[in-house]
Write a protein that holds these residues in place. Sequence first.
Motif, short mmCIF file in Angstrom:
data_model
loop_
_atom_site.label_atom_id
_atom_site.label_comp_id
_atom_site.label_asym_id
_atom_site.label_seq_id
_atom_site.Cartn_x
_atom_site.Cartn_y
_atom_site.Cartn_z
N ASN A 91 8.05 -3.03 -3.77
CA ASN A 91 8.66 -3.64 -2.59
C ASN A 91 10.16 -3.83 -2.79
O ASN A 91 10.89 -4.14 -1.84
CB ASN A 91 7.97 -4.96 -2.24
CG ASN A 91 6.63 -4.72 -1.59
OD1 ASN A 91 6.45 -3.76 -0.85
ND2 ASN A 91 5.67 -5.58 -1.86
N THR A 95 4.96 -0.92 6.27
CA THR A 95 4.18 -1.56 5.22
C THR A 95 4.56 -1.03 3.85
O THR A 95 5.06 0.10 3.73
CB THR A 95 2.66 -1.36 5.47
OG1 THR A 95 1.91 -2.13 4.53
CG2 THR A 95 2.28 0.10 5.38
N HIS A 96 4.34 -1.85 2.83
CA HIS A 96 4.58 -1.41 1.45
C HIS A 96 3.88 -2.37 0.50
O HIS A 96 3.74 -3.56 0.78
CB HIS A 96 6.07 -1.38 1.12
CG HIS A 96 6.45 -0.24 0.22
ND1 HIS A 96 6.06 -0.17 -1.11
CD2 HIS A 96 7.18 0.88 0.45
CE1 HIS A 96 6.54 0.95 -1.65
NE2 HIS A 96 7.21 1.61 -0.71
N SER A 97 3.42 -1.82 -0.62
CA SER A 97 2.86 -2.65 -1.69
C SER A 97 3.65 -2.38 -2.96
O SER A 97 4.41 -1.41 -3.04
CB SER A 97 1.38 -2.34 -1.91
OG SER A 97 1.21 -0.98 -2.29
N TYR A 135 0.75 -8.05 -8.06
CA TYR A 135 0.50 -7.13 -6.95
C TYR A 135 0.92 -7.83 -5.67
O TYR A 135 0.47 -8.95 -5.38
CB TYR A 135 -0.97 -6.74 -6.86
CG TYR A 135 -1.27 -5.77 -5.74
CD1 TYR A 135 -0.79 -4.46 -5.78
CD2 TYR A 135 -2.02 -6.16 -4.63
CE1 TYR A 135 -1.04 -3.57 -4.76
CE2 TYR A 135 -2.29 -5.27 -3.60
CZ TYR A 135 -1.79 -3.97 -3.67
OH TYR A 135 -2.04 -3.09 -2.64
N ILE A 140 2.11 -7.25 -1.33
CA ILE A 140 2.06 -6.35 -0.18
C ILE A 140 2.75 -7.04 1.00
O ILE A 140 2.67 -8.26 1.17
CB ILE A 140 0.61 -5.97 0.17
CG1 ILE A 140 0.58 -4.85 1.21
CG2 ILE A 140 -0.20 -7.17 0.61
CD1 ILE A 140 -0.79 -4.21 1.38
N ARG A 165 -6.45 -6.56 0.13
CA ARG A 165 -6.67 -5.76 1.35
C ARG A 165 -7.62 -6.47 2.32
O ARG A 165 -7.41 -6.42 3.54
CB ARG A 165 -7.25 -4.40 0.96
CG ARG A 165 -6.21 -3.47 0.31
CD ARG A 165 -6.85 -2.19 -0.17
NE ARG A 165 -5.83 -1.28 -0.73
CZ ARG A 165 -6.12 -0.17 -1.39
NH1 ARG A 165 -7.39 0.19 -1.57
NH2 ARG A 165 -5.15 0.60 -1.86
#
Length: 360
Positions: free
Chosen positions: A76, A310-312, A319, A321, A348
């Motif tokens: 990110n 979006t991005h992770s 982690y 997102i 998720r």
Amino acid sequence: MRFKIGFIFFCCMSTFVYGQNHIQYADSIRVSSAIPELSYAVISGDKILEINTLGLHSIDLKDVATLNDRFHIGSNTKAMTAFIIAKYVEKGKLKWNTQFFDLFPDFKKTAKPEYYDITLEKLLSHQARIQPFQGENDPAVPDFKGNPREKRNQFGRFILTLDPVEINSAHTYVYSNAGYTLATMMLEKATGKSWEQLIDHVFNKDLKLDVKLSWPENQIAKDTWGHSFENNKLVPVPSNTDYHLDYTEPAGDINIKLTDYIKFIQLNIKGLQGQDNYLKASTYHFVHKGIESYSLGWFNSYENNQDFSTHSGTAGTYYTIAAIDRKKFIGYIIFTNSFNEATVNGVRMLMRKLKKDYGS
């Protein structure tokens, strides 16, 4: 007037009920996925609709999570590097179509001919065919010497001697951390400042965000511990562990508090709504939507007639997102301090729940 008051009350009550339900849901995911700490937020351009932090700094500590905790955001970081570059494009220091070898003509002597036409835009959108350098099956890299900027330049010269990755109709881009190193070299050349200096100038001095580099400090200060996954169990990773990204720091090596990251995402939301702020609205539109599939630091995602940036991100111990609904102008952020399959799946699930409840 009575209708307006009733409508506002209904909206406030709905948000409150969502928040209560989401705390329980998020914590159940955190526990079942063995995530030590999980923080999340749902935001609009000017409001925090919901924010919570749950759990502990580490599986081996009793320190309770707080909103002052810092998280390493991995890839990110790319959106933040692209954001800085966009500012200097607006200032006229660079153009999106500036060619790399216009700034580094001496590099052309050893570079593969396939790279001769690479531009700033192609590097940031992963269309320059640069080797990925994502930690798996990477070519052996020499041990470069000097300060971070000097090492990046040596690394950049080296990766341009490697064979390009093939792009075809099925894969219109090749995700590359090294490509962001080359784009950053262009920025450094045009401004005369290092990426580290520009991070401090743009995010800390101009925008008053508390952005730091590498892993959060958890030896001197009480803060989050990242957790790797070894021998089927989570292992806390101290901040003084010998760790580096091998010259691709601009692609993934920032840590930040959730509350400050929210401010960054809100700038993007307002820009997508057509409001000029630190960048022009037209710049935000190009950064997010100017290039199909992967634009500049953001994936373009289309889900059930919805439209998302979006991005992770992860460097193997945290982690994170982020997603921006570009139709409803709502942002979703989830930060965790672990990384394995269970973490990813849990995040998720929570993201789907938040999107469903706020986006419907």
